[in-house]
Design a protein around this motif. Structure first.
Motif, short mmCIF file in Angstrom:
data_model
loop_
_atom_site.label_atom_id
_atom_site.label_comp_id
_atom_site.label_asym_id
_atom_site.label_seq_id
_atom_site.Cartn_x
_atom_site.Cartn_y
_atom_site.Cartn_z
N PRO A 62 0.81 -1.23 0.00
CA PRO A 62 0.00 0.00 0.00
C PRO A 62 0.83 1.27 0.00
O PRO A 62 0.37 2.30 -0.49
N LEU A 63 2.05 1.21 0.53
CA LEU A 63 2.94 2.38 0.52
C LEU A 63 3.81 2.44 -0.72
O LEU A 63 4.68 3.30 -0.82
N GLN A 64 3.59 1.50 -1.67
CA GLN A 64 4.33 1.45 -2.94
C GLN A 64 5.83 1.32 -2.71
O GLN A 64 6.64 2.00 -3.34
N VAL A 65 6.19 0.44 -1.79
CA VAL A 65 7.60 0.17 -1.54
C VAL A 65 8.11 -0.78 -2.62
O VAL A 65 7.51 -1.84 -2.85
N PRO A 66 9.21 -0.46 -3.30
CA PRO A 66 9.73 -1.35 -4.35
C PRO A 66 10.17 -2.68 -3.76
O PRO A 66 10.63 -2.75 -2.62
N PRO A 67 10.03 -3.76 -4.53
CA PRO A 67 10.48 -5.08 -4.02
C PRO A 67 11.96 -5.12 -3.69
O PRO A 67 12.37 -5.85 -2.78
N LYS A 68 12.78 -4.36 -4.40
CA LYS A 68 14.21 -4.35 -4.09
C LYS A 68 14.47 -3.79 -2.71
O LYS A 68 15.32 -4.30 -1.96
N VAL A 69 13.76 -2.73 -2.35
CA VAL A 69 13.92 -2.14 -1.02
C VAL A 69 13.40 -3.10 0.04
O VAL A 69 14.02 -3.28 1.11
N TYR A 70 12.28 -3.73 -0.22
CA TYR A 70 11.74 -4.70 0.74
C TYR A 70 12.68 -5.87 0.93
O TYR A 70 12.79 -6.43 2.03
N LYS A 71 13.37 -6.26 -0.13
CA LYS A 71 14.35 -7.36 -0.03
C LYS A 71 15.47 -6.99 0.95
O LYS A 71 15.92 -7.84 1.74
N LYS A 72 15.91 -5.74 0.96
CA LYS A 72 16.95 -5.32 1.90
C LYS A 72 16.44 -5.35 3.34
O LYS A 72 17.18 -5.72 4.26
N ILE A 73 15.19 -4.96 3.53
CA ILE A 73 14.62 -4.97 4.89
C ILE A 73 14.51 -6.40 5.40
O ILE A 73 14.83 -6.70 6.56
N VAL A 74 14.06 -7.31 4.54
CA VAL A 74 13.92 -8.71 4.94
C VAL A 74 15.29 -9.34 5.18
O VAL A 74 15.47 -10.15 6.11
N LYS A 75 16.25 -8.97 4.37
CA LYS A 75 17.60 -9.52 4.54
C LYS A 75 18.22 -9.07 5.85
O LYS A 75 19.00 -9.80 6.47
N CYS A 76 17.86 -7.88 6.32
CA CYS A 76 18.41 -7.38 7.58
C CYS A 76 17.93 -8.21 8.77
O CYS A 76 18.65 -8.35 9.77
N CYS A 77 16.74 -8.77 8.69
CA CYS A 77 16.23 -9.63 9.77
C CYS A 77 16.53 -11.10 9.51
O CYS A 77 15.97 -11.98 10.20
N GLU A 78 17.39 -11.37 8.52
CA GLU A 78 17.87 -12.72 8.20
C GLU A 78 16.75 -13.66 7.74
O GLU A 78 16.90 -14.88 7.80
N GLU A 79 15.61 -13.09 7.33
CA GLU A 79 14.50 -13.86 6.78
C GLU A 79 14.06 -14.98 7.72
O GLU A 79 13.72 -16.09 7.29
N GLN A 80 14.05 -14.70 9.00
CA GLN A 80 13.64 -15.70 10.00
C GLN A 80 12.35 -15.25 10.69
O GLN A 80 12.24 -14.10 11.10
N VAL A 81 11.42 -16.18 10.81
CA VAL A 81 10.18 -15.96 11.55
C VAL A 81 10.29 -16.71 12.87
O VAL A 81 10.40 -17.95 12.89
N LEU A 82 10.27 -15.98 13.98
CA LEU A 82 10.46 -16.57 15.29
C LEU A 82 9.11 -16.85 15.95
O LEU A 82 8.18 -16.04 15.85
N PRO A 83 8.98 -17.99 16.66
CA PRO A 83 7.71 -18.30 17.34
C PRO A 83 7.70 -17.74 18.75
O PRO A 83 8.74 -17.50 19.38
N LEU A 84 6.51 -17.55 19.28
CA LEU A 84 6.30 -17.11 20.66
C LEU A 84 5.12 -17.90 21.20
O LEU A 84 3.99 -17.69 20.78
N ALA A 85 5.41 -18.83 22.13
CA ALA A 85 4.38 -19.71 22.64
C ALA A 85 3.40 -18.95 23.53
O ALA A 85 3.66 -17.83 23.99
N LYS A 86 2.27 -19.59 23.79
CA LYS A 86 1.26 -18.97 24.65
C LYS A 86 1.79 -18.82 26.07
O LYS A 86 2.46 -19.70 26.60
N ASP A 87 1.51 -17.65 26.67
CA ASP A 87 1.96 -17.28 28.03
C ASP A 87 3.47 -17.11 28.13
O ASP A 87 4.00 -17.00 29.23
N GLN A 88 4.15 -17.10 27.03
CA GLN A 88 5.59 -16.83 27.04
C GLN A 88 5.84 -15.33 26.97
O GLN A 88 5.15 -14.61 26.26
N THR A 89 6.80 -14.86 27.73
CA THR A 89 7.09 -13.43 27.80
C THR A 89 8.14 -13.05 26.76
O THR A 89 9.18 -13.71 26.65
N TYR A 90 7.84 -12.02 26.03
CA TYR A 90 8.82 -11.47 25.09
C TYR A 90 9.80 -10.55 25.80
O TYR A 90 11.00 -10.54 25.47
#
Length: 355
Positions: free
Chosen positions: A118-146
């Motif tokens: 919706p903000l018209q971010v180019p895919p190349k720029v989004y690729k850099k943002i995703v690469k900075c977080c190492e493309e990892q999705v971390l889980p957080l279990a129920k009642d677990q504290t962040y």
């Protein structure tokens, strides 16, 4: 100059008209070529639009090449159209390579559609943002504290992808964090890059959650290099913090039942630093008015009511009972002490209904 003048004169001033039209139509390959060219030039923009355009142009130029080889018998027609077919094929190969290069997992693809597209971010720029977080999705279990209040250090910035996280302080519920919101945007904005600090709130997962996180140093390095990404994060963080503030305002009440508005300057006196109990008692004692001394205790004798005589007025008007004033001032003093003992406005109760 004479040849150019002659050519211009033949084209503009004295055009050569067809003496007679052919009695037959061109072959099917020529008709198909024009049909596919017509479809190709109706394409849109973006990767899908470009693939659509060059796909139909490839088929159209190939049909023209067949027409030049079989029907028109023109070597130049066949050569030019085959060259155009080759150019279109190379462009299609480049587009498919770019499309495969910017392909993400399901979570990151959904994140791009919900937040960045919706903000018209180019895919190349989004690729850099995703690469900075190492493309990892971390889980957080129920009642677990962040993060735990006063213990967890502020060394990252996280973004919630799914689930719901409860934010509390001193055991009191503040607000929720929902999908596609930052988990710790206030902490990120309040702490300068060169300083270290700890969380002032506790974040606990109420459901199964997943999130992505950027390490503080790596993200600051990316923001210092990429000005566009720095502005993008500034907009996203500012919007997220405003949403959290207004969500907190909905949970903020006073003892006497009125709701505060965070935009009013009078709220500062309620949310200001908490004073000690001794100072609160001193202020309460200063505000207390001394009771009116009584020369002699009043005596109350139950007598029968006497009907007033016409034209008779009492010498002294009836006064209110002094003990009622004292009880009213005492209850007011007790309420003032309770309000002054609290340095901030009470929040909503800890037990909140399930949404």
């Amino acid at each position: 100059m004479n040849e150019n003048s002659t050519l211009l004169d033949r084209i503009v001033f004295h055009p050569v008209l067809c003496e007679g039209w052919k009695g037959y139509m061109e072959g099917a390959s020529y008709q198909l070529a024009n049909f596919f060219l017509f479809l190709g030039f109706m394409g849109g923009s973006g990767f899908i639009g470009s693939i659509y355009i060059f796909g139909f142009l490839t088929v159209g130029f190939f049909c023209l090449a067949l027409w030049g080889w079989l029907d028109a018998c023109g070597l130049d027609i066949f050569t030019w159209n085959m060259l155009l077919v080759l150019i279109c094929l190379l462009q299609l190969a480049h587009l498919f390579y770019q499309l495969h290069k910017h392909t993400f997992s399901e979570e990151f693809d959904q994140l791009y559609k919900q937040v960045c597209q919706p903000l018209q971010v180019p895919p190349k720029v989004y690729k850099k943002i995703v690469k900075c977080c190492e493309e990892q999705v971390l889980p957080l279990a129920k009642d677990q504290t962040y993060a735990v209040e006063g213990k967890t250090s502020i060394d990252r910035l996280s973004f919630l992808l799914s689930g719901r996280v409860r934010v509390s302080q001193d055991g009191q519920f503040l607000h929720y964090v929902y999908p596609y919101q930052f988990l710790d945007s206030p902490e990120w904005e309040s702490l300068p890059p060169s300083e270290e600090g700890t969380f002032q709130v506790t974040l606990t997962a109420e459901t199964e959650c997943s999130y992505i996180t950027w390490q503080r140093k790596k993200l600051y390095l990316l923001l210092s290099k990429e000005r566009y990404i720095a502005r993008l994060f500034s907009v996203l963080l500012g919007y997220d913090i405003s949403e959290k503030i207004y969500a907190l305002n909905e949970k903020l009440f006073a003892k006497f039942g009125l709701r505060f508005d965070i935009r009013l300057p009078s709220l500062y006196h309620v949310l200001g630093p908490a004073s000690s109990d001794t100072e609160a008692e001193k202020e309460a004692e200063e505000c207390e008015e001394p009771p009116v001394p009584l020369s002699h205790p009043p005596t109350f004798v139950q007598t029968a009511p006497v009907a007033p005589q016409p034209g008779f007025l009492p010498a002294h008007p009836r006064k209110t009972r002094p003990d009622s004033d004292l009880s009213a001032s005492g209850s007011l003093l007790k309420t003032n002490r309770q309000i002054l003992a609290k340095g901030r406005a009470p929040l909503a109760p800890t037990q909140t209904p399930e949404l």
